[in-house]
Write a protein that holds these residues in place. Structure first.
Motif, PDB file in Angstrom:
ATOM      1  N   GLU A 198     -17.906  -6.674  -3.214  1.00 40.92           N
ATOM      2  CA  GLU A 198     -17.122  -7.905  -3.295  1.00 40.92           C
ATOM      3  C   GLU A 198     -15.735  -7.682  -3.892  1.00 40.92           C
ATOM      4  N   ALA A 199     -15.368  -6.440  -4.179  1.00 40.38           N
ATOM      5  CA  ALA A 199     -14.126  -6.156  -4.909  1.00 40.38           C
ATOM      6  C   ALA A 199     -13.049  -5.548  -4.022  1.00 40.38           C
ATOM      7  N   TYR A 200     -13.014  -5.947  -2.766  1.00 39.44           N
ATOM      8  CA  TYR A 200     -12.021  -5.376  -1.847  1.00 39.44           C
ATOM      9  C   TYR A 200     -10.600  -5.601  -2.339  1.00 39.44           C
ATOM     10  N   ALA A 201     -10.260  -6.833  -2.745  1.00 38.37           N
ATOM     11  CA  ALA A 201      -8.899  -7.133  -3.195  1.00 38.37           C
ATOM     12  C   ALA A 201      -8.533  -6.297  -4.418  1.00 38.37           C
ATOM     13  N   TYR A 202      -9.485  -6.130  -5.341  1.00 40.62           N
ATOM     14  CA  TYR A 202      -9.209  -5.326  -6.533  1.00 40.62           C
ATOM     15  C   TYR A 202      -8.949  -3.872  -6.156  1.00 40.62           C
ATOM     16  N   SER A 203      -9.630  -3.381  -5.141  1.00 40.33           N
ATOM     17  CA  SER A 203      -9.435  -1.991  -4.748  1.00 40.33           C
ATOM     18  C   SER A 203      -7.987  -1.731  -4.342  1.00 40.33           C
ATOM     19  N   ARG A 204      -7.355  -2.697  -3.694  1.00 40.22           N
ATOM     20  CA  ARG A 204      -5.948  -2.536  -3.323  1.00 40.22           C
ATOM     21  C   ARG A 204      -5.073  -2.516  -4.576  1.00 40.22           C
ATOM     22  N   THR A 205      -5.426  -3.338  -5.565  1.00 39.36           N
ATOM     23  CA  THR A 205      -4.694  -3.326  -6.834  1.00 39.36           C
ATOM     24  C   THR A 205      -4.823  -1.970  -7.512  1.00 39.36           C
ATOM     25  N   PHE A 206      -6.029  -1.406  -7.459  1.00 42.32           N
ATOM     26  CA  PHE A 206      -6.271  -0.095  -8.077  1.00 42.32           C
ATOM     27  C   PHE A 206      -5.375   0.959  -7.440  1.00 42.32           C
ATOM     28  N   PHE A 207      -5.282   0.943  -6.132  1.00 40.64           N
ATOM     29  CA  PHE A 207      -4.443   1.905  -5.412  1.00 40.64           C
ATOM     30  C   PHE A 207      -2.980   1.764  -5.822  1.00 40.64           C
ATOM     31  N   GLU A 208      -2.471   0.549  -5.834  1.00 44.56           N
ATOM     32  CA  GLU A 208      -1.069   0.318  -6.185  1.00 44.56           C
ATOM     33  C   GLU A 208      -0.783   0.684  -7.636  1.00 44.56           C
ATOM     34  N   ARG A 209      -1.751   0.478  -8.482  1.00 45.06           N
ATOM     35  CA  ARG A 209      -1.560   0.679  -9.923  1.00 45.06           C
ATOM     36  C   ARG A 209      -1.508   2.149 -10.301  1.00 45.06           C
ATOM     37  N   TRP A 210      -2.400   2.975  -9.737  1.00 42.89           N
ATOM     38  CA  TRP A 210      -2.572   4.345 -10.211  1.00 42.89           C
ATOM     39  C   TRP A 210      -2.117   5.426  -9.237  1.00 42.89           C
ATOM     40  N   TYR A 211      -2.143   5.172  -7.942  1.00 47.87           N
ATOM     41  CA  TYR A 211      -1.768   6.188  -6.969  1.00 47.87           C
ATOM     42  C   TYR A 211      -0.269   6.113  -6.719  1.00 47.87           C
ATOM     43  N   THR A 212       0.449   6.661  -7.702  1.00 44.46           N
ATOM     44  CA  THR A 212       1.914   6.610  -7.716  1.00 44.46           C
ATOM     45  C   THR A 212       2.465   8.019  -7.877  1.00 44.46           C
ATOM     46  N   PRO A 213       3.669   8.287  -7.405  1.00 48.66           N
ATOM     47  CA  PRO A 213       4.203   9.650  -7.506  1.00 48.66           C
ATOM     48  C   PRO A 213       4.402  10.113  -8.939  1.00 48.66           C
ATOM     49  N   ASP A 214       4.754   9.191  -9.849  1.00 49.83           N
ATOM     50  CA  ASP A 214       4.965   9.595 -11.235  1.00 49.83           C
ATOM     51  C   ASP A 214       3.659   9.793 -11.999  1.00 49.83           C
ATOM     52  N   ASN A 215       2.519   9.607 -11.319  1.00 57.65           N
ATOM     53  CA  ASN A 215       1.214   9.851 -11.923  1.00 57.65           C
ATOM     54  C   ASN A 215       0.476  10.979 -11.193  1.00 57.65           C
ATOM     55  N   THR A 216       1.229  11.770 -10.410  1.00 60.01           N
ATOM     56  CA  THR A 216       0.630  12.762  -9.513  1.00 60.01           C
ATOM     57  C   THR A 216       1.336  14.105  -9.640  1.00 60.01           C
ATOM     58  N   LEU A 217       0.558  15.182  -9.565  1.00 59.92           N
ATOM     59  CA  LEU A 217       1.095  16.540  -9.529  1.00 59.92           C
ATOM     60  C   LEU A 217       0.500  17.270  -8.333  1.00 59.92           C
ATOM     61  N   LEU A 218       1.339  17.996  -7.603  1.00 58.68           N
ATOM     62  CA  LEU A 218       0.897  18.844  -6.495  1.00 58.68           C
ATOM     63  C   LEU A 218       0.927  20.299  -6.934  1.00 58.68           C
ATOM     64  N   PHE A 219      -0.106  21.045  -6.535  1.00 57.08           N
ATOM     65  CA  PHE A 219      -0.131  22.486  -6.762  1.00 57.08           C
ATOM     66  C   PHE A 219      -0.378  23.176  -5.424  1.00 57.08           C
ATOM     67  N   ARG A 242       6.129   3.863  -5.371  1.00 58.21           N
ATOM     68  CA  ARG A 242       5.429   3.034  -6.354  1.00 58.21           C
ATOM     69  C   ARG A 242       5.590   3.607  -7.768  1.00 58.21           C
ATOM     70  N   LYS A 243       5.444   2.722  -8.783  1.00 54.79           N
ATOM     71  CA  LYS A 243       5.582   3.129 -10.178  1.00 54.79           C
ATOM     72  C   LYS A 243       4.272   2.907 -10.925  1.00 54.79           C
ATOM     73  N   LEU A 244       3.967   3.825 -11.834  1.00 55.87           N
ATOM     74  CA  LEU A 244       2.745   3.769 -12.610  1.00 55.87           C
ATOM     75  C   LEU A 244       2.672   2.495 -13.441  1.00 55.87           C
ATOM     76  N   ALA A 245       1.521   1.829 -13.404  1.00 54.99           N
ATOM     77  CA  ALA A 245       1.319   0.620 -14.194  1.00 54.99           C
ATOM     78  C   ALA A 245       1.145   0.970 -15.673  1.00 54.99           C
ATOM     79  N   GLN A 246       1.483   0.032 -16.525  1.00 53.47           N
ATOM     80  CA  GLN A 246       1.291   0.202 -17.956  1.00 53.47           C
ATOM     81  C   GLN A 246       0.043  -0.584 -18.375  1.00 53.47           C
ATOM     82  N   VAL A 247      -1.038   0.131 -18.609  1.00 47.59           N
ATOM     83  CA  VAL A 247      -2.314  -0.483 -18.979  1.00 47.59           C
ATOM     84  C   VAL A 247      -2.777   0.146 -20.287  1.00 47.59           C
TER      85      VAL A 247
END
Length: 448
Positions: A198-219, A242-247
Motif C-alpha cells: 500500500e506504500a507505492y506513493a511513499y516509494s517514490r518519495t524514498f527514491f527522490e529523497r535518497w537516490y541523489t548524486p550527492d549521496n552516491t559514489l561510483l567505483f 536531485r539533492k539529498l534530503a535533510q532527515v
C-alpha cells in the motif's frame, strides 16, 4: 539481489580535476577521483585485468535512514525496485543487455548503505554506464509491479525467519535500541513488510529523497580508457540533479542498566549466547572503529585464549565470534558463542566475562595485538586479487565513511592502535550497565 549482514562524506570542490593519489603501504592501488558539479563522486582504479572491469555504485542509504513509523525495510525493498526499468529501458531490457555482455550483476543492502555492482567485460562498459545512469536518474515502475515485488520481499522474510539468526538479530536490536533505527533489521519490522503493497506513493518519495548524486559514489576498477570513461560519465550522469534530503536520525540515549532477552527456538538447533555492548560510531578522525576491529580478533579470534579454551580444549562451543564491522552511528560490539550443549551456558558466560574483565584490568598481550594488526592488513591485501575484490572493499568502506579513500585510512588507523587503547576502550564501554545479553535455547535436544 542479496543481503549482507557480515567508513562523513568528504566533499571535494565542484568540478574538481582528477588527481591520482599515490599508493600507500595500506592500499596498493592509486585512486583517480573526480566530483561532478551535481555532487556525484567518481572513483577510477586502473588495475591489470585485461578485458575485465568492476562497476560499483554506492548509495549512502540503509535501514538507519528509515525514521518514519510504519516505513521500515524500504532501503532493502527499494534495492529490488531499482531493477524494474525506465521509459527508455522497460523492465527486462536492462537484464537482457547486461546478460548479453556476460556481466555478473547484483546488489545488496546493509543498515548503512546500498550497493549495486556489475563485473564483466570492458567491452560492455559503455553500455553499462548508460544503463546505470538511466535507472538512477529515471527509474519508473507501475503500481502493479510495485505490489508484486512487495509480496516477493515478504516471501524473502518468511524464508529468513526459518533461521534463528534473523530472530536473534531482531530481538537483540530491539532490546539494545529503543529510539535509533538500528532497532530494526534491514528487512524491517514484519508488520511494515506486510503493509508495503500500500506504500507505492511513499516509494517514490524514498527514491527522490535518497537516490541523489550527492549521496552516491561510483567505483570503476579494472581495464578501461580513463578519459573516455569520464567523458561518458559526465554525459550520462551530468543531468542528474536531485539533492539529498535533510532527515534527522534519532540519537539513541545512553543505556543505564543491564538488559536481557531470551528466545525459545521451536525446533532443533544449537544454543546461542550473545553479549553486546553499545560502542561509538565509525569515524576516520578517531581510532574507535580501528580499536574495535582489533578487539574483535583479540577477544574472539583463532589466537585468542577464549578460542583456545572454549573451542579447542574444553570443546564447550562449536564457534565464537564478534560483530565488529564499522557502522555510521553508535552500534553494538558483540561476543557470540554457539554452544554444543545448554548445560555449559553459565561456564561460557563466565569465560566471556572473565576475558573482558582481564583486559579492562590492564592485562594485554602486546605481541598478539601487533600480530593481529599485521594479519588484518595482509589478509586484506591477499583478498585484492581481482577488480571485483577491490571494488567491493572500496565500496563497503565508502558506504560507511563517505569518502573514496575510506579503506586506506581505516587500515592506517588500525596500524596506529596501541595495546593500552584496548584496555581503556574495554574499561569505558564493556560495563554491565551498557550490556545486553541474548540467549537462545532450542527445543528439547538442542542438536541441529
Amino acid at each position: 539481489m542479496h543481503r549482507l549482514l557480515p567508513l562523513l562524506l568528504l566533499l571535494l570542490a565542484p568540478a574538481l580535476p582528477a588527481t591520482a593519489q599515490p599508493s600507500t603501504e595500506t592500499f596498493p592501488y592509486p585512486l583517480k577521483v573526480d566530483r561532478l558539479p551535481n555532487g556525484l563522486t567518481v572513483v577510477r582504479v586502473p588495475f591489470r585485468s585485461p578485458g575485465l572491469v568492476a562497476y560499483y555504485t554506492v548509495v549512502r542509504v540503509g535501514s538507519r535512514n528509515e525514521v518514519e513509523p510504519g516505513k521500515t525495510g524500504f532501503a532493502h525493498f527499494f534495492e529490488h525496485m531499482m531493477f524494474k526499468g525506465t521509459k527508455k529501458h522497460p523492465e527486462g531490457e536492462r537484464d537482457r543487455i547486461v546478460a548479453s555482455y556476460g556481466f555478473d550483476d547484483n546488489a545488496f543492502t546493509t543498515d548503512d548503505f546500498t550497493v549495486y555492482h556489475s563485473y564483466g567485460p570492458s567491452a560492455g562498459l559503455d553500455a553499462l554506464i548508460e544503463l546505470e545512469a538511466d535507472r538512477f536518474r529515471n527509474l519508473e515502475y507501475a503500481e502493479p509491479s510495485f505490489r508484486t515485488e512487495a509480496l516477493a520481499v515478504l516471501g524473502e522474510y518468511h524464508k529468513n525467519e526459518s533461521l534463528p539468526e534473523l530472530k536473534m538479530e531482531e530481538q537483540l536490536s530491539g532490546t539494545a535500541f529503543k529510539v535509533h533505527p538500528y532497532r530494526h533489521t534491514t528487512l524491517g519490522f514484519y508488520e511494515d513488510i506486510k503493509a508495503m503493497p500500500e506504500a507505492y506513493a511513499y516509494s517514490r518519495t524514498f527514491f527522490e529523497r535518497w537516490y541523489t548524486p550527492d549521496n552516491t559514489l561510483l567505483f570503476i576498477v579494472g581495464d578501461f580508457d580513463d578519459a573516455a570513461v569520464m567523458r561518458q560519465i559526465r554525459e550520462q550522469y551530468g543531468p542528474w540533479d536531485r539533492k539529498l534530503a535533510q532527515v534527522t536520525i534519532p540519537e539513541e540515549p545512553l543505556q543505564k542498566e543491564k538488559r536481557t532477552t531470551h528466545i525459545d527456538w521451536p525446533s532443533s538447533t544449537l544454543p546461542r549466547h550473545v553479549l553486546a555492548w553499545h560502542t561509538p560510531a565509525a569515524s576516520l578522525t578517531t581510532t574507535s572503529a580501528a580499536i574495535q576491529a582489533v578487539l574483535a580478533a583479540y577477544l574472539a579470534g583463532p589466537t585468542s585464549p577464549l578460542f583456545k579454551e572454549l573451542v579447542l580444549e574444553k570443546q564447550w562451543v562449536e564457534s565464537i565470534s564478534s560483530d565488529s564491522y564499522p557502522r555510521r552511528d553508535p552500534s553494538l560490539f558483540t561476543l557470540t558463542a554457539t554452544l554444543k550443549d545448554e548445560q555449559n551456558r553459565a561456564s561460557v558466560n563466565d569465560a566471556f566475562t572473565r576475558a573482558v574483565r582481564e583486559l579492562a584490568s590492564g592485562k594485554v598481550d602486546t605481541a598478539r595485538v601487533r600480530a593481529i594488526q599485521s594479519n588484518i592488513r595482509y589478509g586484506l591485501l591477499m583478498d585484492l586479487e581481482a577488480p571485483n575484490d577491490v571494488g567491493l572493499q572500496l565500496a563497503w568502506c565508502a558506504g560507511i565513511f563517505g569518502t573514496p579513500d575510506g579503506l586506506a585510512r581505516h587500515l592506517q588507523n588500525i596500524s596506529k592502535v596501541q595495546p593500552e587503547q584496548l584496555v581503556s576502550f574495554a574499561r569505558r564501554y564493556f560495563a554491565d550497565n551498557n550490556l545486553t545479553v541474548l540467549t537462545l535455547t532450542p527445543a528439547a535436544g538442542g542438536k541441529p
